[in-house]
Design a protein around this motif. Sequence first.
Motif, PDB file in Angstrom:
ATOM      1  N   GLN A  80     -38.795 -11.679  28.962  1.00  0.00           N
ATOM      2  CA  GLN A  80     -39.690 -12.261  27.953  1.00  0.00           C
ATOM      3  C   GLN A  80     -40.642 -11.204  27.397  1.00  0.00           C
ATOM      4  N   ASP A  81     -41.203 -10.402  28.287  1.00  0.00           N
ATOM      5  CA  ASP A  81     -42.138  -9.362  27.840  1.00  0.00           C
ATOM      6  C   ASP A  81     -41.432  -8.320  26.974  1.00  0.00           C
TER       7      ASP A  81
ATOM      8  N   ASN B 227     -40.770  -9.879  23.518  1.00  0.00           N
ATOM      9  CA  ASN B 227     -42.022  -9.979  22.761  1.00  0.00           C
ATOM     10  C   ASN B 227     -42.513  -8.611  22.314  1.00  0.00           C
TER      11      ASN B 227
ATOM     12  N   ASP C 239     -42.884  -7.506  18.464  1.00  0.00           N
ATOM     13  CA  ASP C 239     -44.184  -7.054  17.961  1.00  0.00           C
ATOM     14  C   ASP C 239     -44.069  -5.697  17.280  1.00  0.00           C
TER      15      ASP C 239
END
Length: 374
Positions: A292-293, A296, A300
Amino acid sequence: SVLSLVTDPSLIWGANGLYFNTEEEQDRPVHVTLFESDGSPAFALDLGAKPHGHASLSYPQKPMALIARPGYGQGTIDYPVFGEDYPVTSFRRLLLRNAGQDFNRAMMRDALCATIMGSEDLDASAYRPVVVYINGEYWGIQNLRERHDKHYPESHHGTPTDAIDLLEGGGWEEHEGDNHHFFSVCDYLEQHDMSDPSAYARARQVIDVDEFSTYAIAQDFFLNDDWPANNVKFWAPRSITGKWRWFQYDFDGCTGAWGTGPSESRLNDIFGGSVRVTRLLEALHDNPSFRQDFVNRYADLLNTTLSVESTLRSLHHAAAAIRGEVQRHLDRWYQPTHDWNSDIREIEDFLQQRPGYARQQLAAFFNLGATYTL
């Protein structure tokens, strides 16, 4: 800017000269003067110089490391070489690169990628192009860079040079310290299930996972063809709280340089390769929080640092800085008819197309489903 090197000609062309014996590790004394674009001298110092690199030494214009030691003078280069806004203004080592395998092409690929990623928490190398003269003879454009060695962690992170492990490749090549801690980290990740939150938490204590993710994203986005089999260098403080970090360096084979188009992907290699660095990333990928990180973080960056607008701004600025000097450089190095502007257009086309493909590939690889514009 102009960089002048003055030394005994035998130290350039003699039997042990910089341009004749590129295997010699001993540095040779040179006097180096950097002139700013308005002609004012930035610094004039006695330094050491020695050959640097591997494949890049095969080109007629050679790369070299510039070394400040107490034996030559004050032992440091105290000047904001990369601008007043750059956090480091004192250097023990600088590189004078010939752009590596981008020599006589765009002459900036690695430097451009480092510049684009420079605002992120990533151990990249600052850059400025200079026009070089050796003993008064015009020597063309070279890239003045920071060097990824034991002094980089000290200048950027405050970690003393005698308190680090600095390794290369799969960890067997020890530049500083030793590989004992690194191999224990590798063993831990291989022997524990990273989907277990406690095991992943332990991994985060010994690896700077956020920096590692950004490093992997840069490799995928710019499609570096000379990685991961080559150009893997990493370090950690020798302390209880020390975490492993990876250097971003040698991106000469990226942005289409070796024929890889913007529609390609490195995600399968990053999370499934057979070399040490990709095996670590593959293990971390087992953890849902990591996945997930990572997603993301990549998303970004695609909206900010790696957006078309941002990357093209960096490209156009870098190209403008050397455009007026390129033809003279090409004349000097035996390629007067080379179309440098076509190399810049090649990078421009890559950067315009790459974010769209990267978004699609990220969604497909991580099974994200449809994307929405907010």
